[in-house]
Design a protein around this motif. Structure first.
Motif, PDB file in Angstrom:
ATOM      1  N   TYR A 249       0.827  -1.208   0.000  1.00  0.00           N
ATOM      2  CA  TYR A 249       0.000   0.000   0.000  1.00  0.00           C
ATOM      3  C   TYR A 249       0.864   1.261   0.000  1.00  0.00           C
ATOM      4  N   ILE A 250       1.962   1.221   0.760  1.00  0.00           N
ATOM      5  CA  ILE A 250       2.855   2.380   0.797  1.00  0.00           C
ATOM      6  C   ILE A 250       3.453   2.634  -0.580  1.00  0.00           C
ATOM      7  N   GLY A 251       3.923   1.561  -1.233  1.00  0.00           N
ATOM      8  CA  GLY A 251       4.523   1.701  -2.562  1.00  0.00           C
ATOM      9  C   GLY A 251       3.543   2.213  -3.595  1.00  0.00           C
ATOM     10  N   ILE A 252       2.320   1.672  -3.582  1.00  0.00           N
ATOM     11  CA  ILE A 252       1.310   2.108  -4.550  1.00  0.00           C
ATOM     12  C   ILE A 252       0.927   3.568  -4.306  1.00  0.00           C
ATOM     13  N   SER A 253       0.804   3.958  -3.031  1.00  0.00           N
ATOM     14  CA  SER A 253       0.430   5.347  -2.732  1.00  0.00           C
ATOM     15  C   SER A 253       1.526   6.311  -3.176  1.00  0.00           C
ATOM     16  N   LEU A 254       2.794   5.944  -2.984  1.00  0.00           N
ATOM     17  CA  LEU A 254       3.901   6.797  -3.424  1.00  0.00           C
ATOM     18  C   LEU A 254       3.958   6.897  -4.941  1.00  0.00           C
TER      19      LEU A 254
END
Length: 400
Positions: A249-254
């Protein structure tokens, strides 16, 4: 052959950007792997890693560029890519913090090839081609900044070290590609000797601040870049602490944030400048930055995060506007000096800010007392507010 060399340079710049972004989403898990005892402590250690990268980039960018002037572009570029590949292997195998620290410093040294890569493009391009080709540099970096966090977040679902092995493979393959397709662009008779003056990254900064009218835009840029570093520095730890997000989720949001920035700078900004002018576009970016930072300081829901993320993206209207206004204060023969100093100040901000904001974050999530994960964002908002009088003094430098 020029087209193949040009493609190699763009791929190299994209890999540099991937190397910056790939670490962001996996930083909390990476810090856990090397022994961080809490989210706050992990954030502080992560800030040290980010600062070490930026510090190496700042110190070695002029050195690497001058070495390429003295010994040629090709050997410097290929050696840096090889070092980057080795660095990713070191990062993948690291199980203690100091090894990660060495790896990030090496990545900063290797990432300092940006100046050499842009010099190579200037060498192989005609005067008419340079503007378009330099524009593609921004596109290559943009793609890298989107791919880096996405790659980090998705690959880490397999294993925490998977992103580094993938990045090492990409850098290694690009070295082989460059060996075969990259000709030397700087003829021996055009090279210059490498001297002691090439080791000083601060000389140009002092010179620029003595130019009448340039100090105010430079101060504004430095403070703004410092304050805005709170987003990439804390994003992974902040969303993990508040919402329990995984690396995916962190990677996709970034990656999504990277797309928003590309849309703002590549799509919205030209339209806004044409319709309302440079200074009002600057005002929009400035107000968006202030409101966005305050919002992140107090949010507690994902919905709130999405709303204020849009404002955070709009805040990136500000640096290009101030950069253009700084450029308007000097003659043509000092444009290179100004742009180099702006890049140096951004690197200094990228070195100092992670140390400051992660320390504040640790204080407000780990220690007894007030629990306020958004405290670093509120302090960044205060910094932005303090330069408001200086921002308003930039109006005479704006184009209508």
């Amino acid at each position: 052959m020029n087209n193949r060399a040009y493609t190699f340079i763009l791929i190299t710049l994209m890999i540099d950007a991937i190397g910056i972004g790939i670490v962001f989403p996996i930083m909390p898990d990476l810090m856990d792997r090397v022994g961080a005892g809490s989210t706050g402590e992990g954030a502080f250690w992560g800030g040290i890693l980010m600062a070490s990268y930026a510090g190496a980039l700042f110190l070695f960018a002029p050195v690497i560029g001058s070495l390429s002037d003295a010994y040629g572009r090709k050997p410097v570029l290929l050696l840096a890519l090889f070092v980057l590949a080795v660095d990713y292997v070191i990062m993948a195998m690291a199980e203690v913090f100091w090894v990660l620290l060495v790896g990030r410093i090496l990545a900063g040294v290797a990432g300092a090839t940006y100046t050499t890569a842009t010099a190579y493009i200037a060498d192989i391009s005609s005067a008419k081609e340079r503007a378009a080709r330099f524009g593609m540099i921004g596109a290559a970096f943009g793609i890298g900044f989107v791919l880096g966090p996405a790659l980090g977040g998705i690959a880490a679902e397999w294993h925490i070290t998977a992103p580094f092995w993938i990045a090492a493979g990409m850098a290694g393959l690009n070295v082989l590609f460059g060996l075969f397709v990259l000709p030397e662009s700087l003829a021996p008779e055009k090279r210059r000797a490498f001297g002691r003056r090439d080791l000083n990254p601060f000389g140009a900064i002092f010179q620029a601040f003595r130019i009448p009218g340039l100090a105010i835009p430079l101060i504004c840029l430095f403070v703004f870049e410092f304050a805005n570093m709170v987003y990439p520095t804390l994003w992974a730890f902040f969303t993990r602490e508040l919402f329990g997000w995984s690396t995916l989720y962190i990677g996709i949001s970034l990656a999504g944030y990277g797309v928003l920035l590309a849309l703002v700078q590549g799509g919205l900004m030209p339209v806004m400048i044409k319709r309302i002018g440079e200074f009002r576009t600057l005002q929009l970016g400035f107000v968006s930055a202030l409101v966005g930072l305050i919002g992140f300081g107090v949010i507690s829901t994902v919905t709130g995060l999405i709303v204020f993320l849009l404002l955070a993206a709009l805040s990136d209207l500000t640096p290009p506007m101030v950069t253009a206004m700084a450029s308007n204060t000097v003659d043509e023969d000092r444009q290179g000096l100004v742009q180099g100093v702006i890049a140096s100040l951004s690197s200094i901000a990228a070195f100092l800010a992670p140390l400051a904001v992660t320390g504040i974050f640790e204080r407000f999530v780990d220690d007894a007392g007030l629990y306020l994960p958004g405290a670093p964002f509120l302090i960044s908002a205060l910094m932005i507010l303090l330069i408001a009088p200086l921002i308003w003094r930039l109006r005479p430098l704006a184009q209508s």
